[in-house]
Design a protein around this motif. Structure first.
Motif, PDB file in Angstrom:
ATOM      1  N   UNK A 181       0.817  -1.218   0.000  1.00 34.93           N
ATOM      2  CA  UNK A 181       0.000   0.000   0.000  1.00 34.93           C
ATOM      3  C   UNK A 181       0.855   1.274   0.000  1.00 34.93           C
ATOM      4  N   UNK A 182       2.078   1.194   0.568  1.00 37.24           N
ATOM      5  CA  UNK A 182       3.022   2.315   0.493  1.00 37.24           C
ATOM      6  C   UNK A 182       3.293   2.625  -0.989  1.00 37.24           C
ATOM      7  N   UNK A 183       3.532   1.561  -1.762  1.00 42.53           N
ATOM      8  CA  UNK A 183       3.822   1.746  -3.196  1.00 42.53           C
ATOM      9  C   UNK A 183       2.573   2.199  -3.958  1.00 42.53           C
ATOM     10  N   UNK A 184       1.425   1.531  -3.670  1.00 43.75           N
ATOM     11  CA  UNK A 184       0.191   1.873  -4.393  1.00 43.75           C
ATOM     12  C   UNK A 184      -0.214   3.326  -4.139  1.00 43.75           C
ATOM     13  N   UNK A 216      -9.613   4.387  -0.928  1.00 42.09           N
ATOM     14  CA  UNK A 216      -9.540   3.010  -0.424  1.00 42.09           C
ATOM     15  C   UNK A 216      -8.070   2.653  -0.175  1.00 42.09           C
ATOM     16  N   UNK A 217      -7.197   2.972  -1.147  1.00 41.51           N
ATOM     17  CA  UNK A 217      -5.766   2.659  -1.009  1.00 41.51           C
ATOM     18  C   UNK A 217      -5.190   3.360   0.223  1.00 41.51           C
ATOM     19  N   UNK A 218      -5.482   4.665   0.358  1.00 39.42           N
ATOM     20  CA  UNK A 218      -4.884   5.422   1.460  1.00 39.42           C
ATOM     21  C   UNK A 218      -5.433   4.981   2.817  1.00 39.42           C
ATOM     22  N   UNK A 219      -6.711   4.591   2.848  1.00 36.15           N
ATOM     23  CA  UNK A 219      -7.280   4.097   4.107  1.00 36.15           C
ATOM     24  C   UNK A 219      -6.607   2.779   4.490  1.00 36.15           C
ATOM     25  N   UNK A 254      -4.604   1.771   7.781  1.00 34.49           N
ATOM     26  CA  UNK A 254      -5.023   0.613   8.594  1.00 34.49           C
ATOM     27  C   UNK A 254      -3.856  -0.374   8.753  1.00 34.49           C
ATOM     28  N   UNK A 255      -3.113  -0.627   7.650  1.00 34.10           N
ATOM     29  CA  UNK A 255      -1.990  -1.578   7.744  1.00 34.10           C
ATOM     30  C   UNK A 255      -0.911  -1.020   8.672  1.00 34.10           C
ATOM     31  N   UNK A 256      -0.682   0.322   8.615  1.00 34.68           N
ATOM     32  CA  UNK A 256       0.313   0.944   9.514  1.00 34.68           C
ATOM     33  C   UNK A 256      -0.119   0.832  10.960  1.00 34.68           C
ATOM     34  N   UNK A 257      -1.403   1.130  11.228  1.00 36.99           N
ATOM     35  CA  UNK A 257      -1.898   1.066  12.603  1.00 36.99           C
ATOM     36  C   UNK A 257      -1.827  -0.371  13.123  1.00 36.99           C
TER      37      UNK A 257
END
Ligand code: HEM
Length: 118
Positions: free
Chosen positions: A8-11, A41-44, A48-51
């Motif tokens: 998601x960092x890349x996307x 959606x990508x940024x959320x 979420x993955x970071x949290x």
């Protein structure tokens, strides 16, 4: 989960650069509904993955979370400059774009070194 975070960092980066490029080259494409939904959606999911990495790791217990606070603060600047970039035109837009890319690079360096500015 780290792997998903990196995806998601890349996307997120690709979707931001692609939207800036499209708004310069083919702005009509950006009016498609998908371009209003997919980036959020990508940024959320990035958030979420970071949290979930914070919750699953022992960063809070070990007291080594200053870099995470730095990261979230620069993330807010990245989001703000991203919005500014999409809403402005000409030199102001490119200044916003350069600032957003600089923030992204700094977030990457903080993430890798685990050294923030706090
Ligand atoms: C633009 C936003 C972000 C970028 C570019 C980014 C980038 C990265 C990268 C490259 C790593 C891997 C570092 C490594 O282990 O070598 C990482 C790990 C991590 N990120 Fe992010 N991240 C972002 C947003 C977030 C957010 C919003 C949070 C939390 C609220 C977060 C929490 C974490 C945590 C806790 C790790 C470490 C996982 C571990 O090693 O246990 N990230 N991030």
């Amino acid at each position: 989960m780290l792997f998903i975070h990196i995806i998601f960092v890349l996307l997120s980066f690709i979707s931001f650069v692609a939207r800036v490029a499209l708004s310069e080259l083919k702005p009509e494409i950006l009016t498609l509904k998908a371009f209003k939904i997919v980036p959020h959606v990508i940024d959320t999911l990035l958030l979420v993955s970071g949290i979930s990495l914070v919750v699953r790791g022992d960063w809070i217990e070990s007291g080594e979370y200053n870099w995470i606070i730095s990261k979230v603060m620069i993330l807010l600047a990245y989001i703000g400059l991203g919005v500014f970039t999409m809403r402005s035109t000409g030199a102001r837009r490119w200044a916003g774009f350069a600032g957003a890319i600089a923030c992204y690079g700094y977030i990457l360096s903080v993430a890798i070194t685990k050294q923030g500015f706090l």
